[in-house]
Design an enzyme around this catalytic site. Structure first.
Site, PDB file in Angstrom:
ATOM      1  N   GLY A   1      12.754 -40.409 -10.274  1.00 31.81           N
ATOM      2  CA  GLY A   1      13.454 -40.547  -8.993  1.00 31.81           C
ATOM      3  C   GLY A   1      13.621 -42.015  -8.632  1.00 31.81           C
ATOM      4  O   GLY A   1      13.861 -42.866  -9.505  1.00 31.81           O
ATOM      5  N   SER A   2      13.417 -42.312  -7.357  1.00 26.89           N
ATOM      6  CA  SER A   2      13.783 -43.638  -6.850  1.00 26.89           C
ATOM      7  C   SER A   2      12.955 -44.794  -7.410  1.00 26.89           C
ATOM      8  O   SER A   2      13.358 -45.951  -7.277  1.00 26.89           O
ATOM      9  CB  SER A   2      13.689 -43.644  -5.328  1.00 26.89           C
ATOM     10  OG  SER A   2      14.618 -42.729  -4.812  1.00 26.89           O
ATOM     11  N   THR A   3      11.783 -44.518  -7.990  1.00 27.92           N
ATOM     12  CA  THR A   3      11.009 -45.636  -8.552  1.00 27.92           C
ATOM     13  C   THR A   3      11.779 -46.296  -9.707  1.00 27.92           C
ATOM     14  O   THR A   3      11.548 -47.455 -10.027  1.00 27.92           O
ATOM     15  CB  THR A   3       9.616 -45.177  -9.043  1.00 27.92           C
ATOM     16  OG1 THR A   3       9.771 -44.042  -9.888  1.00 27.92           O
ATOM     17  CG2 THR A   3       8.707 -44.833  -7.890  1.00 27.92           C
TER      18      THR A   3
END
Lengths: 111, 572
Positions: free
Chosen positions: B287-289
């Site tokens: 995801g956003s990491t």
């Protein structure tokens, strides 16, 4: 002279027998000490396992909180106090070992 | 002189003697030549006994020498069924000591064997009680048993060994060639009464113990990580969780916590699912990491600057007949704000500006799709498709951490590279191997894998990531008195029934480093399927803060508000 030879011979035989007996005695002693060593090593290992288990952070935390009623430090309660850097120790020049022929002693000389 | 009866008797005597010797000779030939092999083997079976001795397995300790695994000699009990007069009576006596049913023991003792194990690796107390019983035909021998005195602490990394001392999982398996003791087979002589007579000098030939391992892990940091992870998993009702704490400058693993935990002293009843080290065997969509990597690549390639403007399409953008959403209706924003607010559309556009080949190259450079080569077994490559297999949406999806599978270890290694000025280190858990006398056999030094970005890019990205914690989605990771750089991640899991992204199953994560200006720790916190609110910034970021604050205190790292005093040096 003949008597002396007989006495010397008897003494030699006695010494030989005594030495053999002593070897056996020391042998038993060594075996006993070896057994003792094994038992002590076993005890050391048991104590080490016990020590490791008792000093586990999880156990210490449990004892600290449940038995002693301690709580982790709250925000602002921990202040790092840092010692100011000391004056650096001057680096000594390399040490050279010099052996003097006359006194056969070792002195330190800075180059 | 005529031959008389005396001469006849002499011939007769000679003949009888000849016959006698002939019989003896023929018997000797039969025994010594014709049946030699068979009889020698039979004699060996009766007079000799082959036993194997194994040296104690090596000790495993943490970076400060605290023992995490060691061997201890404990009693094992065996029976000699052929010499037992009443197996049922012996079984009745043994049953309460061994905690084994009497009929089961009796069945073993009635076997037509000269040796049978009744119970192995018992507690020392049971051994003492057996000695007190002093039963004929029952013997006790000492065998090495593996103990993990800290219980579940670091269990997923340590692994465990089997009944015969062979490493089965974790470090026990990976370093089995070092840890296992020397195995020596000795032939013992037995006397006419069947008693064992040890050959002379057997005590001096005691097998050499295995080598000792010193780990990079600190048991206190490990405890902090495990405690906070357990609390977080319980609080959020997550399926599982992982925390990895790494030293960015060296790649040394300081802690690797996996929940649920297990006790390596008692593994018989557990399934492999319980002892699997999810930190390196399981992949997840980050995801956003993943936006950290995309952002660093864009800065390095000068596709973006921190102040470059990106339009957020008011929270909705259509790509390849699919729609990418943002959690807010974002308009124009800077590149830094896109990262800080974790804008999917903003970062997807950054990824598109980079292009397929460059993005793929940076993903590879940051170590995705390949093992980190940590010295632990079971590590997987993760999933990273080559651009020729990408679909029309893949560039945007991968930019926001979809269509790519990473391990927690890969992600924390990638971020640790930024913390280390753009240089990626190889992660490792064993720092030293020593022999039984403490002599150093192998020292593991920090190993550079590669430079991933320039120091300038790493510095700029650190500033951007600090903004995530001060103004963005990761404010709950902020540690008072320290500058924290990091990124939240909330990834939808794929529903195994529908094959589509689930709207209820998420992976919440936070990855970052602290202190941002001079990082001492790089850390990742992952919670798999937390219930209720699942945002990485809500479930994982607070865990980062809790662990980070305690570890920094423990390490004595100065806060911004550190009181500095001068202490007069006196000669006492």
């Amino acid at each position: 002279m003949k008597m002396l030879t007989i006495v010397a011979g008897v003494l030699l035989v006695f010494m030989f027998v005594w030495e053999r007996v002593d070897v056996v005695r020391v042998g038993y002693q060594i075996e006993r000490l070896k057994t003792q060593k094994v038992l002590l090593e076993r005890e050391r290992d048991q104590l080490q396992v016990k020590f490791s288990a008792l000093t586990a952070p999880e156990r210490i935390a449990k004892v600290a909180t449940e038995r002693l009623g301690l709580i982790p430090p709250q925000q602002g309660q921990v202040l790092m106090v840092h010692q100011q850097e000391e004056t650096p120790i001057p680096v000594l020049p390399p040490i050279v070992q010099v052996r003097l022929a006359r006194h056969d002693s070792t002195v330190r000389r800075n180059e | 002189m005529t031959p008389g009866p005396s001469r006849s008797r002499r011939y007769l005597m000679l003949f009888l003697l000849f016959c006698g010797f002939g019989i003896i000779l023929s018997r000797l030939v039969t025994l010594q030549v014709l049946q030699a092999a068979e009889l020698t083997a039979r004699a060996d079976r009766q007079h000799q006994k082959t036993v194997s001795f194994e040296g104690a397995r090596g000790m495993v300790s943490d970076r400060h020498g605290k023992v995490l695994a060691m061997n201890m000699e404990v009693p094992s009990v065996f029976g000699v069924p052929t010499s037992l007069e009443s197996p049922s009576t012996v079984a009745r006596h043994l049953s309460p000591v061994l905690h084994i049913r009497s009929d089961e023991l009796e069945r073993k003792l009635r076997q037509d064997k000269s040796f049978v194990w009744l119970a192995r690796k018992l507690d020392p107390e049971q051994g003492r009680r057996l000695e007190q019983l002093s039963l004929d035909g029952i013997g006790v021998v000492m065998e090495g048993r593996r103990f993990y005195p800290k219980g579940p602490l670091l269990a997923h990394v340590l692994g465990f060994s089997g009944m015969d001392g062979q490493g089965l999982e974790g470090l026990e398996r990976r370093y089995d060639s070092h840890l296992h003791g020397e195995k020596r087979v000795t032939v013992l002589q037995r006397d006419a009464f069947g008693r064992t007579v040890f050959p002379k000098g057997v005590a001096e030939q005691a097998p050499t113990p295995g080598h000792a391992l010193t780990l990079t892990v600190d048991e206190v940091i490990q405890y902090i990580a495990e405690k906070e992870l357990e609390e977080a998993v319980t609080r959020t009702h997550a399926k599982s969780g992982t925390i990895i704490v790494m030293e960015p400058q060296s790649g040394a693993i300081l802690a690797m916590a996996v929940s649920p935990r297990f006790d390596p002293n008692v593994v018989a009843a557990l399934t492999p699912d319980r002892w699997r080290n999810r930190a390196l065997t399981d992949t997840y969509e980050p995801g956003s990491t993943m936006k950290i990597v995309v952002g660093a690549a864009a800065l390095e390639e000068k596709v973006m600057t921190p102040d470059s403007m990106v339009f957020g399409e008011n929270g909705r953008m259509v790509i390849a007949n699919t729609t990418i959403h943002d959690h807010d209706k974002l308009g124009w924003m800077t590149f830094s704000e896109a990262i800080q607010k974790s804008s999917n559309i903003g970062v997807a556009k950054v990824g598109m500006a980079l292009g397929e080949q460059r993005l793929y190259r940076y993903l590879q450079v940051f170590g995705f799709g390949q093992r980190t080569e940590i010295d632990l077994p079971g590590e997987v490559n993760g999933l990273l498709k080559t651009p020729k297999d990408w679909g029309r949406r893949s560039l945007a999806s991968i930019s926001i951490g979809q269509e790519v599978g990473v391990t927690p270890l890969q992600m924390v290694s990638a971020v640790a590279a930024l913390a280390n000025g753009g240089v990626m280190m190889k992660p490792y858990v064993v720092s030293e191997v020593r022999d039984q006398k403490g002599r150093l056999l192998r020292e593991v030094l920090p190993q550079v894998r590669r430079r991933v970005v320039s120091p300038e890019t790493a510095r700029t990205m650190t500033t951007v990531l600090e903004g995530v914690v001060t103004n963005g989605t990761g404010t709950k990771a902020a540690i008072p008195g320290f500058r924290v750089a990091g990124k939240t991640g909330t990834a939808q899991k794929i529903d195994s029934r529908t094959g589509a992204y689930s709207s209820t199953q998420f992976v919440g994560s936070f990855v970052g480093y602290v202190p941002a200006e001079s990082p001492r720790l790089a850390m990742i916190v992952i919670l798999d399927e937390p219930q209720g609110e699942s945002w990485g910034g809500t479930v994982a970021a607070p865990v980062f803060r809790q662990v980070g604050e305690q570890v920094l205190n423990y390490l004595g790292v100065s806060r911004d508000d550190t009181v500095k005093i001068a202490l007069a040096m006196k000669d006492y």
